[in-house]
Design a protein around this motif. Sequence first.
Motif, mmCIF file in Angstrom:
data_model
loop_
_atom_site.group_PDB
_atom_site.id
_atom_site.type_symbol
_atom_site.label_atom_id
_atom_site.label_comp_id
_atom_site.label_asym_id
_atom_site.label_seq_id
_atom_site.Cartn_x
_atom_site.Cartn_y
_atom_site.Cartn_z
ATOM 1 N N UNK A 166 -42.672 -6.103 12.093
ATOM 2 C CA UNK A 166 -43.153 -6.664 10.843
ATOM 3 C C UNK A 166 -44.181 -7.745 11.134
ATOM 4 N N UNK A 167 -45.331 -7.671 10.463
ATOM 5 C CA UNK A 167 -46.278 -8.775 10.608
ATOM 6 C C UNK A 167 -45.843 -9.876 9.638
ATOM 7 N N UNK A 168 -46.508 -11.008 9.691
ATOM 8 C CA UNK A 168 -46.091 -12.157 8.869
ATOM 9 C C UNK A 168 -46.120 -11.838 7.373
ATOM 10 N N UNK A 169 -47.125 -11.098 6.951
ATOM 11 C CA UNK A 169 -47.232 -10.763 5.536
ATOM 12 C C UNK A 169 -46.088 -9.842 5.099
ATOM 13 N N UNK A 170 -45.774 -8.854 5.922
ATOM 14 C CA UNK A 170 -44.669 -7.959 5.594
ATOM 15 C C UNK A 170 -43.342 -8.711 5.596
ATOM 16 N N UNK A 171 -43.165 -9.597 6.564
ATOM 17 C CA UNK A 171 -41.932 -10.391 6.644
ATOM 18 C C UNK A 171 -41.792 -11.272 5.412
ATOM 19 N N UNK A 172 -42.897 -11.850 4.962
ATOM 20 C CA UNK A 172 -42.863 -12.698 3.768
ATOM 21 C C UNK A 172 -42.501 -11.866 2.534
ATOM 22 N N UNK A 206 -40.436 -3.048 -2.646
ATOM 23 C CA UNK A 206 -41.418 -2.979 -1.569
ATOM 24 C C UNK A 206 -42.311 -1.744 -1.625
ATOM 25 N N UNK A 207 -41.921 -0.757 -2.403
ATOM 26 C CA UNK A 207 -42.727 0.449 -2.565
ATOM 27 C C UNK A 207 -42.955 1.172 -1.259
ATOM 28 N N UNK A 208 -44.225 1.421 -0.900
ATOM 29 C CA UNK A 208 -44.580 2.204 0.289
ATOM 30 C C UNK A 208 -44.152 1.527 1.585
ATOM 31 N N UNK A 209 -44.059 0.198 1.596
ATOM 32 C CA UNK A 209 -43.683 -0.518 2.820
ATOM 33 C C UNK A 209 -42.234 -0.278 3.211
#
Length: 194
Positions: free
Chosen positions: A128-134, A190-193
């Motif tokens: 997970x990058x920071x944006x995904x983690x947030x 989160x939809x597609x993520x």
Amino acid sequence: MVSLATSASLQELVLTTADPDRELVERFGRGERGAFDQLVKRHQKGMYRIIRRYVRSDADAADVSQQAFVRAFKGLATFRGAASVRSWLYRIGINCALSWLRDHKREQPAEIADDALTALNPAPGQMLDREQAARLRTAIAKLPPKQKLVLELRVFDDLAFKEVAELAECSENTAKVNFHYAVKRLRELLGDEA
């Protein structure tokens, strides 16, 4: 026919195998104080992680963890064994954290730390990058309290549903249902993520 002595030995073996901490509790009950030190070493990281989710700062989480272990030390002699030792300790930790929140008028639990999200060791390319983690932290924060607790205990602490149920004070089936709905809701948020 199995004798009563053999039956008692088998039952003791099953209890010890099912809960590796049971032997330490028995040793503590016989007056061996070092057994409690071993329990603390075994569970202090997990206890801290659970408490840290409720308490905002590392220093406060450390204080509450210490308080939880003091309560456990005082109550270990009366431990009935209805739950695993780990579940019993974590329940004390959660209760101490909730008391701390009530006493300090802080109602919002702490955010899940980035290291907790990456500690799951996803496969390469799935970090997970920071944006995904947030986004994940925000989505988890939107879950109802029971679903959030069940999800965090199951995923971040890798507890079995039986232990999750003990800590969430519900049946094992209820814990499974809450987990299912939490995952379903996260997928929607989160939809597609997801």
